[in-house]
Write an enzyme that holds these catalytic residues in place. Structure first.
Site, PDB file in Angstrom:
ATOM      1  N   TYR A   1       5.234  16.060  -1.651  1.00 11.89           N
ATOM      2  CA  TYR A   1       3.879  15.566  -1.952  1.00 11.89           C
ATOM      3  C   TYR A   1       3.045  16.667  -2.587  1.00 11.89           C
ATOM      4  O   TYR A   1       2.659  16.588  -3.725  1.00 11.89           O
ATOM      5  CB  TYR A   1       3.219  15.012  -0.696  1.00 11.89           C
TER       6      TYR A   1
ATOM      7  N   SER B   1       2.144   8.519  -5.451  1.00  4.72           N
ATOM      8  CA  SER B   1       0.752   8.855  -5.691  1.00  4.72           C
ATOM      9  C   SER B   1       0.672  10.261  -6.270  1.00  4.72           C
ATOM     10  O   SER B   1       1.213  10.515  -7.337  1.00  4.72           O
ATOM     11  CB  SER B   1      -0.047   8.723  -4.399  1.00  4.72           C
TER      12      SER B   1
ATOM     13  N   ASP C   1      -3.314  -2.128  -7.161  1.00  3.90           N
ATOM     14  CA  ASP C   1      -3.695  -0.764  -6.797  1.00  3.90           C
ATOM     15  C   ASP C   1      -5.010  -0.439  -7.491  1.00  3.90           C
ATOM     16  O   ASP C   1      -5.056  -0.241  -8.705  1.00  3.90           O
ATOM     17  CB  ASP C   1      -2.605   0.217  -7.230  1.00  3.90           C
TER      18      ASP C   1
ATOM     19  N   HIS D   1      -2.526   0.318  -3.165  1.00  9.44           N
ATOM     20  CA  HIS D   1      -1.936   1.648  -3.341  1.00  9.44           C
ATOM     21  C   HIS D   1      -0.736   1.852  -2.437  1.00  9.44           C
ATOM     22  O   HIS D   1       0.074   2.742  -2.666  1.00  9.44           O
ATOM     23  CB  HIS D   1      -2.991   2.718  -3.074  1.00  9.44           C
TER      24      HIS D   1
END
Length: 862
Positions: free
Chosen positions: A629, A710, A794, A830
């Site tokens: 991430y 993301s 989203d 999302h």
């Protein structure tokens, strides 16, 4: 933006603006298809850990099946009348947001694919549907696979732990009333239900349905998705039924004199999983919606990224879209109104406001009257960037003084415990003009007498030198936690008399127990873990206003979650009883978990966790999945992930999580070292981990896949363009990819503190270097197989990021070996999926794609 982090980790790590941005991403389990970040949040809900942030937006809300008709009369009549007032959608299909800027800029931007930014134009939807058909034609329908069936069974298993939240006490018996939101095969959208503690402790818990979201969606013909609720605190409810009276009794391990129940909540319901929600008030006594047109004039607001809290039973503090100027350029509330029941929201007075360029602003109450020396604090927050906020505070009894601007650095998080103001520092801090000449380290958690600090801040605000000197001389700062090279602060939880501190030691978690001192004095350390463990622990107060009881949840990469009832006052022997446990959802008997360190390009040691079979051959042949991430100070860490186990580990694969810079594993400096012009650090870290796996013989580039969502989608998008020869397959989920226009799309403007401003020299200086959309190498003959996934609904990270990247690669890659696959879920927000079936579908699609890419030898025969 985000990732797989639990709500518990999320809430304890973020200020109000951060939490607003992050909350809904974490409400999908990692077992859901389009994981959005670090830890998992099962559909039942994990007990929240309180960090030191301002209280955030609501946790999960309710729904009402058959009760809807009885509370509103004729369903068809009530819907038509309420739609005319904007309380419910006037149509099922979402229209393009008025905030999208693509129409004004379409002619001036040199981007042939900008038309795909129009969210639900016929052209965009036709592109998505055509791409979906092509994807399933090439990869196969996931719903026909064993992976799908097993993942769905895990997501809907009745053996999952139904995590609960206390909302008061049963009248007459005094038994705790516990609420849970639950999804299963019979209720794919979910039911909100309740039980008592005595029943919850039994093997066969008896549940009573409060709201059936599936029935509500059917009756209203809207695909509702549960997005949480905000309760009316018992201490603010002037209705006699609540019966709440704050207690300062020392006997707090049980609620011997139960103090009422929560009578009202504000529900947040989303169409199709978007962040924007409809707000509707719900009565927990009648278990029905409070009619906004009825005698009681229930609170209700149309679809927006609303932020609302009760100030009293009949007054809300609301940030909502009330027309021009009410929202920031990031799409969050710019104003706060004090809205009285029975009046129009547009006529409610504005009591606080920020600037259009702010991320958001908000106002809320911190009720600490139940603790010795505590008070009711009212807080106003202007989030001028994603990490910086200006805060104003007043005590309830000091209304004549008004709000005082806190004399703290903008990136300092603030909360309260009893008489203490808790300050979490994100930069070294010397509180000038105070009696202390000490410099407190970045990453520390310190505390100071709240009233003394308010007096000092007022003197600073007034600019009176003598008053500043006098108030400063009375300040006495205390350190609850100071970081080391290996240890970082990870949040805290509270009970009435105890604070439970979470510490990461080389990303291994520890708990430390502190008790509030006599007469509300300084905290005393009474015990805790001596060393960190590779596991996840969540400890949350059952009723922090009345009791020292805890919900204690533990899990690890290979050990399922177990929920205990614990007592903070019995540190060392704090577990009272085992309540629930999740059975093994996959066979982990031959697996082992290990921690390793890779060396990044600049020499920094980067930790990563690896789950693999015992005695694995180090010949480079094992299919390996690397997840990362690296953003927004979010830490990755151990948690039980049945999706990974079913879809990857049981097949014989290796799963790796990289704790790269940009995250919060080693505190603020670990995050700040990869911001803006230093963003390359997190990509270099991720590449270093991949190369270390190859050098160690765990895998080879042909057997190494990576996955991220993301901000993690930006990470894996950069792996595609920066290190395509290192990977045999890449999954890019709900991503940012166009870093030249991200700030103009939906919530993108709120992230410029993380990435930079493309409208300045930032674009030429560094942003262009890690914008995957602009770094596709047209000269390359071969890219690794890549799957991009996103959601039409989203409304945080625009689906155009993925759409445009795919279309561009298809056009530039014609006649080349560029195997690019794309699937866009029409619902899901999302999180990428709106229910368990969608989650299982997306999970199976992505894991099967990666596995077959690494093992088939010919991607064209997938």
């Amino acid at each position: 933006m985000l990732l797989r982090l639990s709500l518990s980790s999320l809430k304890r790590r973020c200020n109000a603006a951060e939490f607003l941005f992050l909350l809904h991403s974490f409400q999908q389990s990692i077992d859901s298809a389009a994981f959005v970040g670090p830890r998992s949040f099962h559909s039942g809900g994990i007990p929240l850990r309180l960090r030191q942030p301002p209280p955030p937006p609501p946790p999960p809300p309710p729904s009402s099946g058959e009760r809807f008709a009885s509370s509103f009369g004729s369903v068809s009549q009530s819907l038509s009348s309420r739609r005319s007032h904007g309380y419910y959608p006037s149509q099922k299909r979402m229209t393009a947001s008025s905030k999208d800027t693509f129409l004004q800029e379409r002619s001036s931007v040199e981007d042939p694919y900008i038309f795909l930014e129009e969210v639900e134009s016929e052209e965009s939807i036709a592109f998505a549907k055509s791409a979906n058909e092509q994807c399933l034609r090439q990869l196969g329908d996931p719903s026909d696979t064993e992976t799908y069936q097993r993942v769905l069974a895990a997501l809907e298993s009745d053996d999952r732990i139904p995590h609960v939240r206390l909302l008061g006490y049963e009248e007459g018996t005094g038994d705790m009333l516990l609420y849970n939101f639950w999804k299963d095969s019979k209720n794919p959208k979910g039911i909100w239900r309740k039980t008592t503690l005595s029943s919850y402790q039994s093997e066969n818990t008896k549940w009573s349905t409060v709201l059936d979201l599936d029935e509500l969606a059917k009756e209203e013909e809207i695909s509702w998705v549960w997005k949480g609720y905000v309760p009316l605190p018992r201490s603010l409810d002037d209705d006699a039924i609540s019966g709440y009276k704050p207690s300062l009794s020392d006997d707090t391990t049980t609620a011997s004199s139960p103090s009422g129940r929560v009578t009202r909540v504000l529900l947040n319901l989303s169409r199709g999983g978007a962040d924007a929600t409809y707000l509707r008030e719900f009565d927990l006594l009648t278990e029905s919606f409070v009619d906004p047109l009825g005698d009681e004039r229930g609170f209700a607001l149309p679809e927006a990224k609303t932020r609302a809290r009760y100030k009293s039973r009949n007054v809300l503090l609301v940030g909502a879209d009330t027309g021009e100027g009410s929202m920031t350029s990031s799409g969050y509330p710019r104003t706060v109104r004090e809205w009285k029941r029975g009046t129009k929201i547009e006529e409610a007075p504005i009591v606080f406001e920020g600037e259009e360029t702010d991320v958001s602003c908000g106002q809320y109450l911190y009720d600490e009257r139940h603790r010795e020396g505590g008070a009711m604090y009212e807080v106003q927050t202007r989030s001028v960037s994603f990490y910086d906020s200006v805060r104003f505070v007043r005590r309830e009894e000091s209304t004549e003084t008004g709000f005082v601007k806190l004399a703290v650095a903008l990136n300092t998080s603030v909360s309260f415990y009893g008489r203490w103001m808790m300050l979490r520092l994100k930069a070294d801090w010397n509180p000038e003009d105070s009696s202390s000449d000490r410099v407190f380290k970045s990453g520390s958690l310190i505390y100071v007498d709240a009233q003394s600090f308010l007096d000092f801040s007022k003197a600073k605000e007034d600019g009176n030198a003598n008053a500043i000197k006098e108030a400063g001389s009375k300040l006495d700062y205390h350190v609850l936690f100071e970081p080391t090279d290996s240890q970082s602060y990870a949040g805290y939880s509270t009970t009435k008399n105890y604070l439970i501190l979470y510490v990461l030691d080389d990303v291994k978690e520890q708990l430390k127990f502190f008790k509030i001192g006599k007469d509300g004095g300084p905290f005393e350390l009474i015990g805790g873990d001596e060393e960190g463990k590779i596991q996840s622990v969540s400890a949350s107060g059952v009723d922090s206003m009345e009791s020292d009881l805890l919900w204690l949840t533990t899990s690890s990469y290979t050990e399922p979650s177990t929920l205990h009832l614990a007592d903070a006052s019995k540190c060392g022997e704090h577990v009272v009883s085992k309540l629930k446990s999740l059975p093994h959802m996959y066979d982990s008997s031959e697996l082992e978990v290990s921690q390793h360190f890779a060396t990044s390009k600049d020499g920094t040691k980067i930790p990563y966790f690896m789950i693999s079979k015992k005695g694995m051959a180090l010949d480079g042949s094992t299919p390996t999945l690397l997840y990362g991430y690296g953003g927004f100070e979010i830490s990755l860490g151990p948690r039980y992930a049945s999706t990974v186990g079913i879809s990857w580990l049981e097949r014989g694969g290796v799963y790796v999580e990289a704790n790269i810079r940009g995250g919060g594993e080693y505190g603020p400096q670990w995050h700040q070292s990869a911001l803006k012009e230093n963003r390359n650090k997190c990509y270099e870290d991720f590449i270093a981990v991949g190369e270390h796996l190859v050098a160690s013989g765990v895998c080879s580039p042909k057997t190494l896949a990576c996955r991220g969502g993301s901000n993690g989608g930006l990470l894996t998008g950069n792996m595609l363009v920066q290190a395509p020869d290192l990977f045999g397959a890449i999954h890019i989920a709900v991503p940012l990819l166009d870093m030249q226009r991200y700030h103009k799309l939906l919530a993108g403007a709120s992230w410029m503190a993380e990435y930079g401003d493309p409208d300045t020299d930032d674009w030429n200086d560094f942003l262009n270097k890690y914008s995957p959309y602009h770094n596709i190498d047209e000269a390359r003959e071969k890219y690794p197989p890549v799957l991009l996934t996103t959601s039409t609904r989203d409304d945080r990270v625009h689906p155009a990021h993925a759409r445009k990247m795919v279309k561009k690669m298809w056009d530039l890659g014609e006649g080349k070996e560029w195997p690019v696959f794309y699937y866009e879920n029409i619902e899901g927000g999302h999180g990428g999926a709106a229910d368990s079936k969608q989650s299982a579908f997306m999970t199976s699609l992505s894991y099967d794609f990666m596995w077959r890419s690494l093992t088939s030898g010919d991607v064209h025969n997938l």
